[in-house]
Design a protein around this motif. Structure first.
Motif, PDB file in Angstrom:
ATOM      1  N   PRO A   1     -17.058  16.547   2.337  1.00 18.12           N
ATOM      2  CA  PRO A   1     -18.132  16.240   3.291  1.00 18.12           C
ATOM      3  C   PRO A   1     -19.501  16.376   2.630  1.00 18.12           C
ATOM      4  O   PRO A   1     -20.069  17.454   2.612  1.00 18.12           O
ATOM      5  CB  PRO A   1     -17.937  17.290   4.384  1.00 18.12           C
ATOM      6  CG  PRO A   1     -17.214  18.418   3.720  1.00 18.12           C
ATOM      7  CD  PRO A   1     -16.551  17.916   2.490  1.00 18.12           C
ATOM      8  N   ARG A   2     -20.017  15.299   2.067  1.00 22.17           N
ATOM      9  CA  ARG A   2     -21.264  15.356   1.302  1.00 22.17           C
ATOM     10  C   ARG A   2     -22.495  15.467   2.195  1.00 22.17           C
ATOM     11  O   ARG A   2     -22.453  15.093   3.374  1.00 22.17           O
ATOM     12  CB  ARG A   2     -21.406  14.098   0.441  1.00 22.17           C
ATOM     13  CG  ARG A   2     -20.352  13.953  -0.626  1.00 22.17           C
ATOM     14  CD  ARG A   2     -20.627  14.845  -1.817  1.00 22.17           C
ATOM     15  NE  ARG A   2     -19.475  14.850  -2.714  1.00 22.17           N
ATOM     16  CZ  ARG A   2     -19.275  15.761  -3.667  1.00 22.17           C
ATOM     17  NH1 ARG A   2     -20.120  16.741  -3.831  1.00 22.17           N
ATOM     18  NH2 ARG A   2     -18.224  15.705  -4.446  1.00 22.17           N
ATOM     19  N   GLU A   3     -23.587  15.907   1.587  1.00 18.65           N
ATOM     20  CA  GLU A   3     -24.875  16.018   2.268  1.00 18.65           C
ATOM     21  C   GLU A   3     -25.248  14.684   2.917  1.00 18.65           C
ATOM     22  O   GLU A   3     -25.105  13.628   2.301  1.00 18.65           O
ATOM     23  CB  GLU A   3     -25.936  16.400   1.231  1.00 18.65           C
ATOM     24  CG  GLU A   3     -27.293  16.623   1.848  1.00 18.65           C
ATOM     25  CD  GLU A   3     -28.354  16.906   0.796  1.00 18.65           C
ATOM     26  OE1 GLU A   3     -28.044  16.910  -0.407  1.00 18.65           O
ATOM     27  OE2 GLU A   3     -29.502  17.130   1.210  1.00 18.65           O
ATOM     28  N   GLY A   4     -25.712  14.754   4.168  1.00 15.25           N
ATOM     29  CA  GLY A   4     -26.170  13.545   4.857  1.00 15.25           C
ATOM     30  C   GLY A   4     -25.109  12.912   5.751  1.00 15.25           C
ATOM     31  O   GLY A   4     -25.434  12.088   6.598  1.00 15.25           O
ATOM     32  N   TYR A   5     -23.854  13.303   5.577  1.00 16.06           N
ATOM     33  CA  TYR A   5     -22.798  12.735   6.429  1.00 16.06           C
ATOM     34  C   TYR A   5     -23.004  13.204   7.874  1.00 16.06           C
ATOM     35  O   TYR A   5     -23.405  14.343   8.116  1.00 16.06           O
ATOM     36  CB  TYR A   5     -21.410  13.172   5.956  1.00 16.06           C
ATOM     37  CG  TYR A   5     -20.940  12.542   4.658  1.00 16.06           C
ATOM     38  CD1 TYR A   5     -21.780  11.753   3.871  1.00 16.06           C
ATOM     39  CD2 TYR A   5     -19.641  12.755   4.204  1.00 16.06           C
ATOM     40  CE1 TYR A   5     -21.337  11.187   2.689  1.00 16.06           C
ATOM     41  CE2 TYR A   5     -19.191  12.188   3.015  1.00 16.06           C
ATOM     42  CZ  TYR A   5     -20.048  11.408   2.261  1.00 16.06           C
ATOM     43  OH  TYR A   5     -19.607  10.860   1.092  1.00 16.06           O
ATOM     44  N   ASP A   6     -22.693  12.332   8.825  1.00 14.66           N
ATOM     45  CA  ASP A   6     -22.845  12.695  10.235  1.00 14.66           C
ATOM     46  C   ASP A   6     -21.791  13.711  10.672  1.00 14.66           C
ATOM     47  O   ASP A   6     -20.629  13.627  10.275  1.00 14.66           O
ATOM     48  CB  ASP A   6     -22.696  11.441  11.123  1.00 14.66           C
ATOM     49  CG  ASP A   6     -23.971  10.606  11.116  1.00 14.66           C
ATOM     50  OD1 ASP A   6     -25.043  11.150  10.784  1.00 14.66           O
ATOM     51  OD2 ASP A   6     -23.875   9.411  11.452  1.00 14.66           O
TER      52      ASP A   6
ATOM     53  N   SER B   1     -24.921  20.837   3.159  1.00 19.44           N
ATOM     54  CA  SER B   1     -24.217  21.153   1.905  1.00 19.44           C
ATOM     55  C   SER B   1     -22.754  20.914   2.184  1.00 19.44           C
ATOM     56  O   SER B   1     -22.262  21.287   3.249  1.00 19.44           O
ATOM     57  CB  SER B   1     -24.322  22.639   1.527  1.00 19.44           C
ATOM     58  OG  SER B   1     -25.524  22.953   0.903  1.00 19.44           O
ATOM     59  N   GLY B   2     -22.052  20.319   1.249  1.00 20.20           N
ATOM     60  CA  GLY B   2     -20.630  20.140   1.466  1.00 20.20           C
ATOM     61  C   GLY B   2     -19.920  20.059   0.148  1.00 20.20           C
ATOM     62  O   GLY B   2     -20.394  19.393  -0.765  1.00 20.20           O
ATOM     63  N   LEU B   3     -18.842  20.786   0.024  1.00 23.40           N
ATOM     64  CA  LEU B   3     -18.097  20.731  -1.224  1.00 23.40           C
ATOM     65  C   LEU B   3     -16.717  21.330  -1.085  1.00 23.40           C
ATOM     66  O   LEU B   3     -16.328  21.832  -0.042  1.00 23.40           O
ATOM     67  CB  LEU B   3     -18.866  21.403  -2.369  1.00 23.40           C
ATOM     68  CG  LEU B   3     -19.677  22.656  -2.104  1.00 23.40           C
ATOM     69  CD1 LEU B   3     -18.788  23.846  -1.954  1.00 23.40           C
ATOM     70  CD2 LEU B   3     -20.659  22.872  -3.215  1.00 23.40           C
ATOM     71  N   TYR B   4     -16.001  21.267  -2.192  1.00 22.50           N
ATOM     72  CA  TYR B   4     -14.683  21.883  -2.273  1.00 22.50           C
ATOM     73  C   TYR B   4     -14.896  23.350  -2.625  1.00 22.50           C
ATOM     74  O   TYR B   4     -15.617  23.658  -3.573  1.00 22.50           O
ATOM     75  CB  TYR B   4     -13.863  21.168  -3.353  1.00 22.50           C
ATOM     76  CG  TYR B   4     -12.584  21.872  -3.713  1.00 22.50           C
ATOM     77  CD1 TYR B   4     -11.537  21.946  -2.796  1.00 22.50           C
ATOM     78  CD2 TYR B   4     -12.428  22.471  -4.953  1.00 22.50           C
ATOM     79  CE1 TYR B   4     -10.366  22.598  -3.124  1.00 22.50           C
ATOM     80  CE2 TYR B   4     -11.257  23.126  -5.299  1.00 22.50           C
ATOM     81  CZ  TYR B   4     -10.227  23.190  -4.377  1.00 22.50           C
ATOM     82  OH  TYR B   4      -9.071  23.849  -4.702  1.00 22.50           O
ATOM     83  N   ALA B   5     -14.335  24.256  -1.825  1.00 19.72           N
ATOM     84  CA  ALA B   5     -14.494  25.690  -2.066  1.00 19.72           C
ATOM     85  C   ALA B   5     -13.232  26.207  -2.745  1.00 19.72           C
ATOM     86  O   ALA B   5     -12.195  26.351  -2.096  1.00 19.72           O
ATOM     87  CB  ALA B   5     -14.744  26.422  -0.753  1.00 19.72           C
TER      88      ALA B   5
END
Lengths: 346, 125
Positions: free
Chosen positions: A296-301, A315-319
């Motif tokens: 889920p990348r930055e800016g996605y709704d 902020s979005g990433l693989y944790a």
């Protein structure tokens, strides 16, 4: 592009370099960002964060000046301790999140984000009239490293012969000498692990960097680490990153940083924060984890379960530690409760 | 050994039976770093040479994947759903992305291994 004092090390190691806030910085080294993330969680990692700004504030007016500009309780910060705080504008918006070190009487060191250095400097300059202070930008003369992980303090104790584990409080500042190189270290960091942030003169920065890697390696796993894993490490424990979770239109309570505001104090932006708290926070930062796979990348709704757009990912990433795809987003209060089902438009 | 040819966007293709296997080059996987997610094209989808047909996500960025060939997706590597890191560890074998039923013409339009190596030198300068 600006280069830190140990840029040659990154280049010699064939680190993947990127431009960040005008600096030529390592994103990751040969073992990759995920492995660097894991080594910090299980042992020790060393980061070059010299791109961050360092301002010295000295003089009889320094505590009053900083107390007025920083949201936290600066006057209660004892000598030898450091603490987190915010610079706010009069509307309560976050100009930067900062770390303040109380080095000695009337002597403070303020660490600011690289991307905000110039803006912060102007802000401090603009408000210094009437205070007896000397403000210096020491960023060009010194380097800043972060040595992070559960093995850092025990190994540092072994190497220095000092009793540290129980005699060095969290956020405490101490001076060290390793192989004749003096440096200042604060027991802090931004990875969610125990560790230190190290201040060293540029002339000795590369030597100290290599000494740390060399002297730690017989005692524990240690690796140089880049900005990619610094981001995933700060993300997992929920630490905000300026430009993502924080900006000048976001007020501290929305970003879950009311704790960093000393509401009995008198800092710029306090009235706006008080007004928001009285009115009630209408949107709030949440962390979500995805049920399906996808980043889920930055800016996605972000959408409600009915499909209505309620916010955007910041902020979005693989944790890696939890092996989940996660994101932070600002959503209306009604959707901020843990367990609420929402969607992300990938 | 199958002949592998490369697209300027760093995808590779090689003939295997009557299909072409496609993946991401060793150079590209090294550049983008740890792959954490691959959005595969759909089986049966019509793809066009140089047009986006998937997304590859590394730790810090999302990158479009471009179809190296014209044709139809015959098979996708579902192992990447659980182990996207195969793209890093084995870009030319276990980390393949999909198999395309294609004409030989679009394959011939790709760069040979030697041409690709020359092209890469230009990329790093």
């Amino acid at each position: 592009m600006l280069k830190t004092a140990i840029n040659s090390f990154h280049r010699d190691q064939d680190a993947r370099m990127v431009e960040y806030a005008g600096w030529d910085m390592p994103l990751f080294y040969a073992s990759g960002a995920t492995e660097e993330h894991r080594i910090v969680r299980r042992s020790a990692g060393l980061f070059d964060v010299s791109h961050m700004g360092r301002f010295r504030i000295k003089g009889s007016g320094s505590a009053d000046f900083l107390n007025h500009l920083i949201s936290s309780d600066v006057k209660s910060l004892p000598i030898g301790l450091s603490g987190y705080g915010l610079l706010l504008n009069p509307q309560g918006g976050i100009i930067d999140d900062v770390f303040l070190y109380h080095i000695a009487a009337e002597n403070y060191l303020l660490v600011v984000n690289a991307s905000n250095l110039e803006k912060d400097w102007q802000w401090l300059e603009k408000h210094k009239d009437g205070y007896d202070i000397i403000l210096t930008d020491e960023s060009p003369e010194s380097s800043l490293f972060a040595l992070q992980g559960p093995r850092v303090i025990p190994v540092l104790e072994t190497l220095t012969g000092l009793s540290l584990q129980n005699n060095w409080e969290r956020f405490g500042v101490r001076e060290f000498i390793l192989e004749n190189i003096p440096f200042l270290a604060g027991r802090t960091g931004y990875t969610g692990e125990d560790g230190v942030e190290i201040f060293v003169a540029n002339e000795q920065a590369l030597a100290l960097w290599k000494i740390i890697l060399k002297n730690f390696s017989p005692h524990c796993e240690i690796s140089p680490c880049g900005l990619a894993c610094r981001d995933s490490l700060r993300f997992e424990p929920g630490f905000p990153l300026y430009g993502h979770e924080l900006n000048e239109t976001i007020l501290p309570p929305q970003a879950l940083l009311k704790w960093a505001c000393h509401m009995e104090g008198d800092f710029i932006g306090k009235e706006a924060v008080t007004a928001l708290l009285e009115k009630g926070v209408e949107k709030k930062l949440i962390t979500l984890s995805l049920v399906d796979k996808g980043v889920p990348r930055e800016g996605y709704d972000v959408l409600s379960s009915e499909g209505e757009v309620i916010g955007q990912v910041v902020s979005g990433l693989y944790a890696p530690t939890v092996d989940k795809y996660c994101a932070n987003a600002f959503v209306p209060l009604a959707y901020s409760k843990a367990g609420t089902e929402i969607q992300v438009s990938l | 050994m199958m002949e592998i040819r490369y697209a300027k966007t760093h995808e590779w293709a090689g003939k295997e039976g009557d299909l072409y296997v496609c993946g991401l080059s060793e150079y590209a996987q090294d550049k983008i770093g740890d792959v954490v997610f691959v959005e595969l094209p759909e089986t049966g989808a019509e793809v066009e040479q140089n047009a986006p047909f998937g997304v590859i996500e590394s730790v810090k960025a999302a990158n479009d994947l471009y179809s190296p060939l014209n044709g139809e997706v015959a098979e996708v590597n579902t192992a990447l759903e659980d182990e996207p890191e195969l793209v890093n560890s084995s870009p030319l074998e276990d980390g393949w992305i999909c198999k395309i039923r294609s004409d030989d013409e679009s394959f011939a339009a790709l760069m040979s291994e030697d041409e690709y190596q020359v092209y890469l030198k230009g990329q790093d300068e």
